[in-house]
Design a protein around this motif. Structure first.
Motif, PDB file in Angstrom:
ATOM      1  N   ILE A  50       0.865  -1.177   0.000  1.00 34.08           N
ATOM      2  CA  ILE A  50       0.000   0.000   0.000  1.00 34.08           C
ATOM      3  C   ILE A  50       0.895   1.217   0.000  1.00 34.08           C
ATOM      4  CG2 ILE A  50      -1.801   1.277   1.211  1.00 34.08           C
ATOM      5  CD1 ILE A  50      -2.655  -1.367   2.507  1.00 34.08           C
ATOM      6  N   SER A  58      -3.381   0.628  -9.190  1.00 35.14           N
ATOM      7  CA  SER A  58      -3.845  -0.360  -8.215  1.00 35.14           C
ATOM      8  C   SER A  58      -4.330  -1.603  -8.955  1.00 35.14           C
ATOM      9  CB  SER A  58      -4.993   0.213  -7.380  1.00 35.14           C
ATOM     10  OG  SER A  58      -4.544   1.280  -6.575  1.00 35.14           O
ATOM     11  N   THR A  90      -2.000  -1.388  -3.841  1.00 30.91           N
ATOM     12  CA  THR A  90      -3.056  -0.401  -3.605  1.00 30.91           C
ATOM     13  C   THR A  90      -2.396   0.962  -3.539  1.00 30.91           C
ATOM     14  OG1 THR A  90      -4.392  -1.983  -2.352  1.00 30.91           O
ATOM     15  CG2 THR A  90      -4.912   0.358  -2.079  1.00 30.91           C
TER      16      THR A  90
END
Lengths: 108, 114
Positions: B12, B87, B112
């Motif tokens: 992330i 993503s 992400t």
């Protein structure tokens, strides 16, 4: 460009039933491959059928190939809950030729 | 025998940050692929290597994506800077018979971008 196109997009059946999914493609091929992908995992090769073959079996899997119609089908017999996954066909799999898959749900 | 190994499994980051993914193919496989898979879609090829040579990188967005396969074994895919639309799951695969044989996939790296 994506050449393999699977149909239907989604399929839901009861355990024990057979599941059939189809794949269409556009240009001449050397072989066609089917892959399975469980949720959140990588793809796993199931079976490869060459352009000069019409039918191939592997356990509960049966694949047919009709080069005149540029289509293939994957039949899973006596389905199990563990068969729940997305199934992709691929022509010349080392190139960008996967379709968007058929999502199979097998209900126990 | 170990399969295709990818890391990290999940990443992330915020947009504009760089990110890198690593892939170790099956021993002896000279062909390595990077695919991008969006949710609900099939894999799309980004780049294919034969040994250390990139033989098909036509779908790789070269303004922000780069890849390398030093010594014809491990490979790294980099995105710099990352955008929200990046993503996706990045899949690595390898094969012994080039582009006509069975592909062996890793578990993928899920990115992400926030």
């Amino acid at each position: 460009s994506q050449q393999g196109e699977e149909d239907p997009q989604a399929l839901s059946i009861q355990e024990g039933e057979n599941a059939t999914m189809n794949c269409s493609y556009k240009t001449s091929i050397n072989n066609l491959q089917w892959y399975r992908q469980n949720s959140g995992r990588g793809l796993v090769h199931l079976i490869l059928i060459r352009s000069n073959e019409r039918e191939k079996h592997s356990g509960r899997l049966r694949v047919t190939l009709d080069t005149s119609k540029k289509s293939s089908s994957l039949l899973i017999t006596a389905s199990r809950a563990a068969d729940t996954a997305s199934y992709f066909c691929a022509t010349e799999a080392g190139k960008s030729t996967f379709g968007d898959g058929t999502t199979l749900t097998v209900k126990p | 025998e170990a399969g295709v190994v990818q890391s990290p499994r999940y990443k992330i980051i915020e947009k504009k940050q760089p990110v890198a993914f690593w892939c170790n193919p099956i021993s002896g496989h000279n062909t390595l692929y990077w695919y991008l898979q969006n949710l609900g879609q099939g894999p799309e090829l980004l780049i294919r290597y034969e040994n250390e040579e990139a033989v098909d990188d036509s779908q790789l967005p070269k303004d922000r994506f780069s890849a390398e396969r030093l010594k014809g074994v491990d490979s790294t895919l980099k995105i710099q800077p990352a955008e929200l639309g990046d993503s996706a799951v990045y899949l690595c695969a390898s094969s012994f018979f080039g582009d006509t044989g069975e592909l062996f996939f890793g578990e993928g790296s899920r990115l992400t971008v926030l």
